[in-house]
Design a protein around this motif. Structure first.
Motif, PDB file in Angstrom:
ATOM      1  N   TYR A  92      -1.657   3.518  11.410  1.00 36.42           N
ATOM      2  CA  TYR A  92      -1.109   2.708  10.310  1.00 36.42           C
ATOM      3  C   TYR A  92       0.045   3.450   9.633  1.00 36.42           C
TER       4      TYR A  92
ATOM      5  N   PHE B 265      -4.766  -3.155   7.708  1.00 36.87           N
ATOM      6  CA  PHE B 265      -6.115  -3.392   7.193  1.00 36.87           C
ATOM      7  C   PHE B 265      -6.037  -3.567   5.692  1.00 36.87           C
ATOM      8  N   ASN B 266      -6.814  -4.513   5.189  1.00 39.33           N
ATOM      9  CA  ASN B 266      -6.846  -4.773   3.759  1.00 39.33           C
ATOM     10  C   ASN B 266      -8.200  -4.480   3.148  1.00 39.33           C
TER      11      ASN B 266
ATOM     12  N   VAL C  70      -7.347   2.052   0.902  1.00 44.56           N
ATOM     13  CA  VAL C  70      -7.937   0.732   0.630  1.00 44.56           C
ATOM     14  C   VAL C  70      -8.369   0.635  -0.836  1.00 44.56           C
TER      15      VAL C  70
ATOM     16  N   MET D 220       0.841  -1.208   0.000  1.00 48.59           N
ATOM     17  CA  MET D 220       0.000   0.000   0.000  1.00 48.59           C
ATOM     18  C   MET D 220       0.870   1.250   0.000  1.00 48.59           C
TER      19      MET D 220
END
Lengths: 220, 289
Positions: free
Chosen positions: B28, B4-5, B153, A1
């Motif tokens: 995060y 978190f995904n 996300v 990410m």
């Protein structure tokens, strides 16, 4: 990410993250690799950059970057005039690089002290860039980390010597890649680090006696 | 370690710890970037400052873009707000979003959110919500981190680039982020944030990215105004208790699949849709010869 500030951010001069912000970063990076103020630059544009550069201000962004302006610097809008005032001799020409990334620019540069270097790179989206060639070396450099670029002969032990220098200065290697033309010939080592690379580190690399040249490119 | 995904995981973490999605996102980011909380807040504060400056400049902008296609509409919308059908709040939001997008087109300074093409939507929505609710700057920064968490996300599970997913990926993601921020600023729950994101994105699925002459101007600038308003409706529905039948992560999956199956002519290539209209082609010829 990716990170939060890639999503909300970056702060940039519009209109396009790839054609303006990325172009400015590409110019900035090319200028940093040259390592001295640019006296002359011929900029070759490939693909979408060649076709649409005027409408996105890509020309202004590339030159603004070469002048040292960051992608959020409002002087980008006037970069072409500022370049002329500062005596930067620039030109643009289209080039067909085959299946290279559509947003590719190649900077053929001469510095005010006479250093000559050719840097090619692509604006790969969201304002991110990748330098893909320095002179005839095909490389990969993002500008996200301070980078050490070492030109050397492809032979055993060179990497160890250089990594010893970095270890001595407590510099952590984040990413490292080695490129060569042919076995035993000239090679290029690109080391991206977590810490800044100071002039004494570069001098220590040169003092190893096993390399042809070393230079640092700061993160942009 | 916070990870978190999916939006569902993000919501669950916020509920478990009785905190906001924005706070989880901050945690995060801190763990992944080694950035300090203080520095992150400062960076976000700086983003919000530039967003506000771009709104101010935008609703007063009379400059034209390099191509001459856009510029000067935000001020018209803003001046019409008192006589409008939709009302002052909606018109101000539309004017703000169009204005920021005009600033982008005239080579002014903006915050890409998530992209430059969609840069007006989140600032306009947050400003609208914050003015109505009298939110503090701390709450606004939390809402921006909430929006960022949603965007992260979507970027991981679909795309935020028009070239990959069409405009749904850019303006659709911005709408989801804006709706999330507005629910947060309105005191909604993490579940309501999720529903707002789902509602906002669902109703922009399949949106083509077909900019005239390939420039971030037509239809992008005015679309920012429309989508800002769209995100307000999604936030209002969620705050009213309306739920999305399709869970938000499944909506994002749908967006990803649609993005992949969209023809490349409507994925930022300027080879389809509005770009190929007679007028679109004439403009392209005029700008690029």
């Amino acid at each position: 990410m990716r990170g939060v500030f890639d999503i909300v951010g970056p702060i940039m001069i519009g209109p396009s993250s790839s054609h303006t912000a990325g172009a400015a970063r590409l110019g900035l990076m090319a200028g940093k690799i040259l390592g001295e103020p640019v006296a002359k630059a011929e900029i070759l544009l490939h693909g979408s950059f060649a076709r649409t550069y005027r409408g996105h201000g890509t020309d202004k962004a590339l030159i603004g970057g070469l002048l040292g302006f960051s992608p959020e610097d409002e002087r980008i809008r006037d970069a072409l005039e500022i370049a002329r005032e500062r005596g930067l001799d620039y030109s643009f020409a289209p080039i067909d690089l085959g299946d290279a990334h559509p947003n590719t620019a190649v900077f053929v540069m001469t510095g005010v002290n006479g250093r000559q270097i050719t840097v090619g790179g692509a604006s790969i989206g969201g304002g991110n860039i990748e330098v893909r060639s320095i002179d005839t070396f095909q490389i990969a450099l993002t500008g996200q980390y301070p980078s050490l670029i070492v030109v050397h002969r492809d032979k055993p032990g060179v990497i160890r010597e250089i990594s010893d220098v970095l270890a001595k200065h407590h510099v952590n290697i984040a990413f490292m890649r080695v490129f060569r033309r042919n076995r035993g010939q000239q090679a290029m080592m690109i080391i991206e680090t977590d810490e800044e690379l100071t002039e004494d580190i570069i001098q220590d690399c040169r003092s190893t006696g096993v390399i042809e040249n070393a230079f640092a490119v700061p993160a942009i | 370690m916070v990870n978190f995904n999916s939006i569902k995981e993000l919501i669950e973490l916020a509920k478990e710890r009785n905190t906001s999605i924005g706070k989880i996102t901050m945690e995060y980011e801190q763990e992944h970037s080694f950035d300090s909380e203080e520095h992150m807040l400062k960076s976000m504060q700086n983003n919000w400052r530039v967003m506000q400056e771009s709104i101010e400049r935008g609703i007063n902008n009379k400059d034209k873009s390099l191509s001459g296609l856009t510029g000067g509409d935000a001020i018209k919308i803003y001046n019409h707000r008192d006589e409008s059908y939709t009302g002052k709040t909606v018109m101000t939001a539309a004017a703000s979003a169009v204005g920021v997008s005009e600033v982008n087109a005239v080579m002014g300074r903006i915050v890409a959110c998530p992209t430059a093409g969609s840069c007006g939507i989140v600032p306009a929505a947050i400003r609208t919500a914050a003015e109505k609710n009298h939110n503090s700057e701390e709450e606004i920064l939390d809402a921006l981190f909430t929006a960022a968490g949603i965007g992260l996300v979507i970027e991981a599970n679909a795309s935020i680039a028009g070239a990959y997913g069409g405009c749904q990926a850019e303006c659709g993601t911005a709408a989801g982020m804006a709706a999330a921020a507005m629910v947060q600023l309105g005191g909604g729950t993490p579940d309501q944030v999720g529903h707002a994101v789902a509602l906002a994105i669902k109703n922009l699925l399949g949106l083509a990215c077909d900019p005239v002459a390939g420039l971030v101007e037509v239809p992008c600038v005015k679309r920012n105004g429309f989508v800002a308003v769209h995100s307000m409706v999604a936030a209002d529905m969620a705050l009213a208790g309306v739920e999305s039948v399709i869970p938000v992560d499944e909506v994002i999956d749908a967006m990803d699949r649609i993005g992949r199956s969209l023809p490349r002519t409507v994925k930022e290539t300027a080879e389809g849709g509005l770009a190929l209209t007679a007028t679109g082609k004439a403009i392209s010829k005029r700008v690029f010869g």
